[in-house]
Design a protein around this motif. Sequence first.
Motif, PDB file in Angstrom:
ATOM      1  N   THR A 138      36.331  -5.615  32.535  1.00  0.00           N
ATOM      2  CA  THR A 138      35.434  -5.616  33.695  1.00  0.00           C
ATOM      3  C   THR A 138      34.186  -6.382  33.301  1.00  0.00           C
ATOM      4  OG1 THR A 138      36.260  -3.462  34.414  1.00  0.00           O
ATOM      5  CG2 THR A 138      34.132  -4.168  35.302  1.00  0.00           C
ATOM      6  N   LYS A 139      33.794  -7.317  34.129  1.00  0.00           N
ATOM      7  CA  LYS A 139      32.615  -8.138  33.843  1.00  0.00           C
ATOM      8  C   LYS A 139      31.523  -7.786  34.855  1.00  0.00           C
ATOM      9  CE  LYS A 139      31.513 -12.746  32.383  1.00  0.00           C
ATOM     10  NZ  LYS A 139      31.806 -12.988  31.022  1.00  0.00           N
ATOM     11  N   VAL A 140      30.327  -7.506  34.346  1.00  0.00           N
ATOM     12  CA  VAL A 140      29.200  -7.143  35.195  1.00  0.00           C
ATOM     13  C   VAL A 140      28.110  -8.194  34.999  1.00  0.00           C
ATOM     14  CG1 VAL A 140      27.436  -5.385  35.688  1.00  0.00           C
ATOM     15  CG2 VAL A 140      29.740  -4.692  34.960  1.00  0.00           C
ATOM     16  N   GLU A 141      27.572  -8.669  36.101  1.00  0.00           N
ATOM     17  CA  GLU A 141      26.459  -9.608  36.064  1.00  0.00           C
ATOM     18  C   GLU A 141      25.345  -9.047  36.931  1.00  0.00           C
ATOM     19  OE1 GLU A 141      27.977 -13.255  37.634  1.00  0.00           O
ATOM     20  OE2 GLU A 141      29.014 -13.756  35.790  1.00  0.00           O
ATOM     21  N   LEU A 142      24.138  -9.030  36.403  1.00  0.00           N
ATOM     22  CA  LEU A 142      23.005  -8.595  37.201  1.00  0.00           C
ATOM     23  C   LEU A 142      21.757  -9.334  36.780  1.00  0.00           C
ATOM     24  CD1 LEU A 142      21.313  -6.235  35.312  1.00  0.00           C
ATOM     25  CD2 LEU A 142      23.413  -5.064  35.872  1.00  0.00           C
ATOM     26  N   LYS A 143      20.800  -9.339  37.671  1.00  0.00           N
ATOM     27  CA  LYS A 143      19.500  -9.940  37.366  1.00  0.00           C
ATOM     28  C   LYS A 143      18.477  -8.821  37.432  1.00  0.00           C
ATOM     29  CE  LYS A 143      19.497 -14.792  38.266  1.00  0.00           C
ATOM     30  NZ  LYS A 143      18.937 -15.869  39.059  1.00  0.00           N
ATOM     31  N   LEU A 144      18.078  -8.354  36.277  1.00  0.00           N
ATOM     32  CA  LEU A 144      17.130  -7.255  36.190  1.00  0.00           C
ATOM     33  C   LEU A 144      15.815  -7.656  36.830  1.00  0.00           C
ATOM     34  CD1 LEU A 144      17.180  -4.426  35.038  1.00  0.00           C
ATOM     35  CD2 LEU A 144      16.276  -5.328  32.910  1.00  0.00           C
ATOM     36  N   PHE A 145      15.342  -6.829  37.739  1.00  0.00           N
ATOM     37  CA  PHE A 145      14.102  -7.096  38.483  1.00  0.00           C
ATOM     38  C   PHE A 145      14.142  -8.466  39.157  1.00  0.00           C
ATOM     39  CE2 PHE A 145      12.887  -4.346  34.873  1.00  0.00           C
ATOM     40  CZ  PHE A 145      12.646  -3.180  35.599  1.00  0.00           C
ATOM     41  N   SER A 146      15.364  -8.903  39.496  1.00  0.00           N
ATOM     42  CA  SER A 146      15.601 -10.188  40.157  1.00  0.00           C
ATOM     43  C   SER A 146      15.160 -11.392  39.323  1.00  0.00           C
ATOM     44  CB  SER A 146      14.916 -10.230  41.530  1.00  0.00           C
ATOM     45  OG  SER A 146      15.453  -9.247  42.367  1.00  0.00           O
ATOM     46  N   VAL A 147      14.946 -11.211  38.029  1.00  0.00           N
ATOM     47  CA  VAL A 147      14.475 -12.305  37.179  1.00  0.00           C
ATOM     48  C   VAL A 147      15.341 -12.493  35.944  1.00  0.00           C
ATOM     49  CG1 VAL A 147      12.524 -13.184  35.851  1.00  0.00           C
ATOM     50  CG2 VAL A 147      12.090 -11.915  37.949  1.00  0.00           C
ATOM     51  N   VAL A 148      15.552 -11.441  35.176  1.00  0.00           N
ATOM     52  CA  VAL A 148      16.218 -11.531  33.879  1.00  0.00           C
ATOM     53  C   VAL A 148      17.736 -11.427  34.047  1.00  0.00           C
ATOM     54  CG1 VAL A 148      16.381 -10.532  31.569  1.00  0.00           C
ATOM     55  CG2 VAL A 148      14.220 -10.420  32.837  1.00  0.00           C
ATOM     56  N   PRO A 149      18.497 -12.525  33.781  1.00  0.00           N
ATOM     57  CA  PRO A 149      19.948 -12.448  33.914  1.00  0.00           C
ATOM     58  C   PRO A 149      20.575 -11.660  32.757  1.00  0.00           C
ATOM     59  CG  PRO A 149      19.298 -14.637  33.211  1.00  0.00           C
ATOM     60  CD  PRO A 149      18.039 -13.852  33.405  1.00  0.00           C
ATOM     61  N   ILE A 150      21.451 -10.737  33.115  1.00  0.00           N
ATOM     62  CA  ILE A 150      22.165  -9.941  32.111  1.00  0.00           C
ATOM     63  C   ILE A 150      23.649  -9.987  32.482  1.00  0.00           C
ATOM     64  CG2 ILE A 150      22.544  -7.628  31.177  1.00  0.00           C
ATOM     65  CD1 ILE A 150      19.616  -7.024  31.829  1.00  0.00           C
ATOM     66  N   LYS A 151      24.490 -10.301  31.485  1.00  0.00           N
ATOM     67  CA  LYS A 151      25.937 -10.319  31.681  1.00  0.00           C
ATOM     68  C   LYS A 151      26.573  -9.531  30.558  1.00  0.00           C
ATOM     69  CE  LYS A 151      25.965 -14.900  33.750  1.00  0.00           C
ATOM     70  NZ  LYS A 151      26.539 -16.235  33.719  1.00  0.00           N
ATOM     71  N   PHE A 152      27.525  -8.682  30.909  1.00  0.00           N
ATOM     72  CA  PHE A 152      28.261  -7.987  29.870  1.00  0.00           C
ATOM     73  C   PHE A 152      29.662  -7.682  30.352  1.00  0.00           C
ATOM     74  CE2 PHE A 152      25.904  -4.795  32.241  1.00  0.00           C
ATOM     75  CZ  PHE A 152      26.831  -3.783  32.452  1.00  0.00           C
ATOM     76  N   THR A 153      30.531  -7.490  29.386  1.00  0.00           N
ATOM     77  CA  THR A 153      31.933  -7.225  29.661  1.00  0.00           C
ATOM     78  C   THR A 153      32.296  -5.873  29.057  1.00  0.00           C
ATOM     79  OG1 THR A 153      32.423  -9.578  29.592  1.00  0.00           O
ATOM     80  CG2 THR A 153      34.285  -8.091  29.343  1.00  0.00           C
ATOM     81  N   VAL A 154      33.027  -5.097  29.828  1.00  0.00           N
ATOM     82  CA  VAL A 154      33.510  -3.805  29.374  1.00  0.00           C
ATOM     83  C   VAL A 154      35.028  -3.930  29.219  1.00  0.00           C
ATOM     84  CG1 VAL A 154      33.702  -1.356  29.912  1.00  0.00           C
ATOM     85  CG2 VAL A 154      31.684  -2.650  30.664  1.00  0.00           C
ATOM     86  N   GLY A 155      35.542  -3.596  28.060  1.00  0.00           N
ATOM     87  CA  GLY A 155      36.979  -3.732  27.823  1.00  0.00           C
ATOM     88  C   GLY A 155      37.222  -4.800  26.780  1.00  0.00           C
ATOM     89  N   SER A 156      38.468  -5.239  26.711  1.00  0.00           N
ATOM     90  CA  SER A 156      38.884  -6.182  25.666  1.00  0.00           C
ATOM     91  C   SER A 156      38.023  -7.391  25.558  1.00  0.00           C
ATOM     92  CB  SER A 156      40.326  -6.591  25.889  1.00  0.00           C
ATOM     93  OG  SER A 156      41.135  -5.461  25.785  1.00  0.00           O
TER      94      SER A 156
END
Length: 170
Positions: free
Chosen positions: A152-170
């Motif tokens: 599962t891949k999650v992408e978000l922009k913290l406070f609409s500024v800081v891009p954060i991407k992470f993957t859960v699983g393999s």
Amino acid sequence: MEHNYRKDQSMNKVIMYVLKLLLGNWSVFYIYRKTLKPTSEAVDSYVVKRISSEKHQLHFRVADEFVCSLVMLWGEEYKKRNFIKLLSDEAKVISVETAKKHRGHGYAVRLLLASEAFAYSKNIKRLYARIWHSNKSSIKAFEKAGWVRHSTKVELKLFSVVPIKFTVGS
């Protein structure tokens, strides 16, 4: 006591607004994977006879009418996108689209299965796909075609500024 759905909907909108303020834009995708191998199983000849392939696209037509299409990228073509790191013998299905009047009849599943033989003929050993977490019909089609959820891949922009991407699983 009667349940107030309008109040629930209003509360959900407020919660989503607060989350959007805090987290900014966010997306959740499931990454599906299928390992290809030579198969003695019969490929759906009905579909194969009706597939026209362009550079990286497969189109399934019946009597010259569009039924569904699939776009697959690999190699240099895929490096422009690079959502998932691919090895040289891997490809990513980036689009599967079925005409509205043909949905729910299994055509996408049949095209996915037929596309495996096409990919294998191009020396592709593994396929990936990114599917929105809420796209139930695509998830169902890929799972029926034997694909498994890889991560599962999650992408978000913290406070609409800081891009954060992470993957859960393999």
